[in-house]
Each structure stands twice: as C-alpha cells, then as structure tokens.
Write a protein that holds these residues in place. Structure first.
Motif: not given
Length: 583
Positions: A127-135, A86-97, A137-145
C-alpha cells in the motif's frame, strides 16, 4: 494537552517553528479551509484549482482512477497548493486503494485467515509503495474494528478478526509496513464497529459494550495502536452509551450523539483517557449516522468543537464552508480549539516531512516510480496471500476432491453476478468463474433463473409474449443424471445501502437452493461474506475465499481439485454461533 514534540509527531524545534509561522501567516479563510478533506470528484485542473483557491482545503481523498491519472492529479495539487496537502487513499486492501491498477493484496479478514501478521505487514508495505508512487501520503487504514456480530454488513470483511489480540497484532504489522514509505495512517472507526448489526452509513449505530468490556476489547486495540505511534484516528458515526454517560452524568440516553459529535468520546475518552495526542478526523460526512443527528449547519462546527481536527468531505463546498465559518464566528469553535486543530493538522504534515519536501520540490516522486504499481513482486505477495487464506470451513462428507476426470459435468449457480461498491457494478464474476472452471477441463452449465431467461428472450425476440414459470424444475432423476457435482459461488456484498448482506436466491424456492445436497457432491464457495453458512447449513462442503477476484477464483478451484491444500483458518466464527451449521 497538545505536545508536538512527543508521539506521534516527534517534531524538532525548527519543525514546530514552521507550524507556528504557517498558522500566523494564514488568513481566517485559509484556517477554516484547512479543516476540510475534500472528496475529489474530478481530476481536471480547473476543478482542482478551484478547491485550492476558493476553499483552501487541508487534505484530499479522491475518486479512483488509473495510476497515470492519479499521478497527474496529485502532481498538480502538490505543485499548486500553498500549504502542502495531506492526500489520502482508502488502502485497506493494498495499492488498489490508491489507483485502479494497484495491487489488491487481500481484505482484512483474508489477511486474518492467514494467521500470520507478516501478511498484514506486506499489505501495508505494498500500500505504501504504490500509494507513494502516485503522490499519496495518508492512508485511511488499518480498520481496527472487531467482528463481534456476524450480521454486520460493514465489518464482515473489513476487520481482521473477532479477537482483539489478533486485531491488534495485524493492525500494528500493517502500520509498520506502510510507515516505511513515509505515510501517516488513520486507524478506524473509533469507538469501534462490529457490535451492532446495523450500518452507520444508514443510521447512527451503537456499540453496546459496557465500559469494562470496551476497555478489554476495543480499548485494548486503540491503546496498543496509540502506543505503536499511529498518527491519526478516524471517528465513526457510532454511539458508545456506556462511556458517554460515565463521562457526562447529565446526559440522558435520548441525548446521546455519535462519537463524531461527542466531546465525551473524542476529548474525554480518546484524548484524555487513552492519551491520544495525534490528529482526529471524522468519517465521511454524508453518512446518515452523522447527518441525522442534527442540522448540517450545526454538525460541521460541532464536530470540531467536540475534538475532531478535520472534517471528511463536503456536501456542497460553498455551503459547508460557510457553515464552518459561521460556527467559528458565533463561538461554537473557539479560537483555542481552532488553533489546536490547526497545530495538529500542520503537525501531522510536518511529521511526515511534507514541509521539507515542498521546499525541496520532492512532494511528487519521479514518474518512473509508477513501474512499481502492479509489479511482479507485489503480485507474488497477492498470490501467496490467496493461497494461505482460502479456508475450508466445513467438510462433513468426503466430496472433495472434485476433478474433471472424476466429475466432469458441473452445474454452477452464481449468487450475485457483480462486484459491487456503493451500488456500482465493477466487473462480472459469473464469467470469471465459468472461464476458470472450463480452463481446467470442467464441462460447465451456468444456471439461468426463470426471470433472467425471460429478460433474455425479451431482448432476443422483442414483441413476443413471455410467460415466466417461477417454480419450474426439471425431474430430480434427470438433474442428478445430467450433472456430477454442483458448485455454488456467492458474491454477496452490500453496505451503505442495506443493513444486511445475506443470500438472495434467484427465484422463490428456486432450483438453485441446495435441495440436491443429499443427492450429489455440492460445494459452496463464498467470495465475500464469510458468514453464509447461516443460510446454507445443509451444505456439507463450505469454503470461504474472501474476494471475488480471478486470482482467488483460480486458486479456490485448484484447492477443490486437490492440486493445492487448504491453509486458511477462519479468524471469525463462520458457524455464526449456531450448531446446525456444523453438520
């Protein structure tokens, strides 16, 4: 309780067979390693190989870098890992995560200000398109606070709204968007941040809602996201006394633990009462909200024993790995609990097809996909979100529009020169603001505080004595005759270091504080914290722009000039619950 055939896994018999056979084939060392998500500090192959061979990690969340660098890192990890990661990124705001050149679509509160869940969907999609492009498969989002406390330094821009229905609608839309790229999502931070005004990076914060209040707010959001099929939940280092003590009548208040370590909250509330069948991971394990609760040697196994399946980040890999192993060997982590966690970890991997992709050799996509990162389509979405979100919160005097033709001479005060993230200076906004104002024709004077002036003189003329006149002000008539309007831009953002994010003026009772508001047109623009009105109730024109980016600054200036209309509606109480901020 675990059922891999039902939501959120939906595994077929052959997928479950892969899960069980993989567990059976693993050594004890490999099983313990699967419980860890490593924070990748380096991208070189020697480091990556050590994490795989020595610690057998189950997942990764890495330090940011360019898309090229992250792609090569993830390619190596996918190729070398025995069990798919599982390779994660903090994509709370878009592919910049996912990578530093990814597209920033908007902060959560900015998306909330658009009032339209389609933009939350688009943020998830990009977020998904750009995150998947670098390999990834897991986002630490959304923030549901839920933003119930304007003083909270974490949730001010990192949650969609102060209304649970709006938070749920936006969160489901984000989830739908990111799932289209085959991602798993981890909603956070259970049992809910935004009530306390303190930061659980610095201490164990508290959600003080009663059980009934929680059910109607945070519980409603969590239940709705579980029904929508969210695959994982990140547990925060946050206490929820009402439910902890309801579910365990023997608990004394002084014995309450953060949710990360609480079987009452993870197993009792999240799993049994809310019916969550998916994977649970801890929030970052260096946060003081966790580390102050008990000795670290006890924290690691206790988090798994409480019902968490994965532990986020090593402190020291060798030491933490041994702490977890010792917890298993001495019975804190039972055999049943270990295998339950492993089934969920591997079940999540199978649910997004990682086992099949590994067999096919398609875990890493073709490098040509990097062309989607920062593409014109995604940048256009960011432009539209900016236009739809910038909010004119207050205008009690007709100061706008302010244009170079009518108000050419502008004094600009910049509060918070740098974009900050965990104390690291990333890029100056002072220059961005000045350049954008000049680009449209304003004559700009950037205020320099006496302290900054003294430092500049010391650099330019080393060795000369410098006297600082902190209370220096020019004559009022001179100031008013020199400028046609005043702009204050605030980029005040802070978490993980301080329990507040309030305005800090440049000098004591300094000339930048809006004493001049009755004498000339004055516009205050917040580029981050949407609650600055509490500290500047005297300003008559107040704008929330939500992000310190060139795109936002440029569009805000166009709206100040009247070339574009304000379309955003505040999703939070920007007046901070007091009356004087409204006048």
């Amino acid at each position: 309780m675990l059922n891999l055939k039902t939501a959120p896994f939906h595994l077929k018999d052959e997928d479950i067979q892969w899960v069980e056979q993989t567990i059976d084939s693993m050594s004890l060392n490999e099983k313990i390693g699967q419980l860890f998500i490593n924070l990748g500090y380096r991208h070189d192959e020697e480091y990556l190989q050590e994490m795989l061979d020595k610690y057998h990690i189950g997942g990764v969340r890495y330090n940011p870098n360019t898309s090229e660098k992250i792609y090569e890192q993830n390619k190596y990890l996918h190729q070398q890992s025995k069990i798919p990661l599982l390779i994660a990124a903090n994509m709370e705001s878009g592919g910049n995560g996912a990578c530093t050149d990814g597209t920033l679509i908007g902060t959560h509160v900015q998306i909330g200000a658009t009032g339209d869940p389609k933009y939350a969907y688009q943020m998830g999609y990009v977020s998904g398109v750009e995150g998947a492009a670098v390999g990834c498969n897991w986002t630490f989002a959304p923030v549901v606070d839920i933003n119930y406390n304007w003083r909270n330094p974490v949730t001010m821009t990192r949650c969609f709204a102060d209304d649970p229905d709006d938070v749920l609608d936006m969160s489901k839309a984000y989830f739908k968007g990111i799932c289209e790229s085959g991602f798993a999502a981890a909603m956070k931070h259970f049992p809910g941040d935004g009530v306390d005004e303190r930061d659980h990076h610095l201490l164990t914060s508290v959600n003080t809602l009663s059980c009934e209040e929680w059910d109607q707010t945070f519980g409603k959001v969590y239940k709705g996201m579980i029904e929508a099929g969210v695959q994982s939940v990140m547990v925060g280092h946050i206490k929820l006394p009402s439910y902890s003590m309801r579910l365990n009548a023997n608990l004394a208040e002084e014995d309450l633990l953060p949710a990360t370590l609480s079987p009452e909250l993870v197993t009792g509330l999240l799993r049994e009462q809310l019916g969550f069948n998916g994977l649970v991971l801890t929030d970052a394990s260096r946060m003081i909200g966790l580390t102050s609760a008990m000795e670290r040697s006890a924290i690691l196994p206790q988090a798994i024993a409480a019902g968490c399946d994965m532990f986020l980040f090593f402190n020291d890999p060798e030491e933490d790995y041994q702490f977890m192993m010792d917890g298993y060997k001495n019975g804190v982590i039972t055999e049943q609990r270990l295998h339950d966690a492993l089934r969920r970890i591997l079940g999540l991997k199978a649910s997004i097809g990682l086992h099949r992709k590994q067999q096919e050799g398609t875990l890493i996509p073709p490098k040509s996909g990097l062309s989607r990162i920062g593409c014109s389509e995604h940048l256009a979405i960011a432009e539209e979100v900016a236009d739809r979100s910038i909010t004119l919160v207050k205008q009690t005097r007709p100061d706008l529009p302010i244009r170079p033709e009518t108000h050419p001479r502008i004094m600009v005060y910049m509060l918070g020169d740098e974009m900050m993230f965990f104390g690291l200076k990333q890029a100056g906004v002072r220059t961005l603001v000045s350049e954008e104002l000049k680009r449209v024709g304003f004559e700009v004077t950037l205020y320099e505080s006496p302290l900054a002036e003294a430092e500049r003189i010391k650099r330019e003329r080393p060795g000369e004595p410098v006297a600082v006149q902190l209370f220096k002000r020019q004559k009022v008539t001179e100031f008013v005759n020199s400028f046609d309007a005043v702009f204050l831009f605030a980029n005040v953002q802070q978490f993980a270091q301080e329990n507040y994010a309030r305005i800090k003026w440049l000098s004591p009772m300094g000339p930048e504080i809006p004493w001049y508001v009755s004498s000339m047109p004055t516009v205050f623009v917040s580029l981050h914290n949407p609650f600055h009105l509490y500290d500047v109730p005297m300003v008559k024109t107040y704008i929330n722009a939500y992000e310190p980016t060139q795109n936002i600054i440029r569009q805000t200036i166009l709206k100040i000039m009247g070339d574009s209309s304000f379309k955003g509606v505040s999703p939070v109480d920007a007046f901070c619950g007091v009356r004087d901020t409204r006048y």
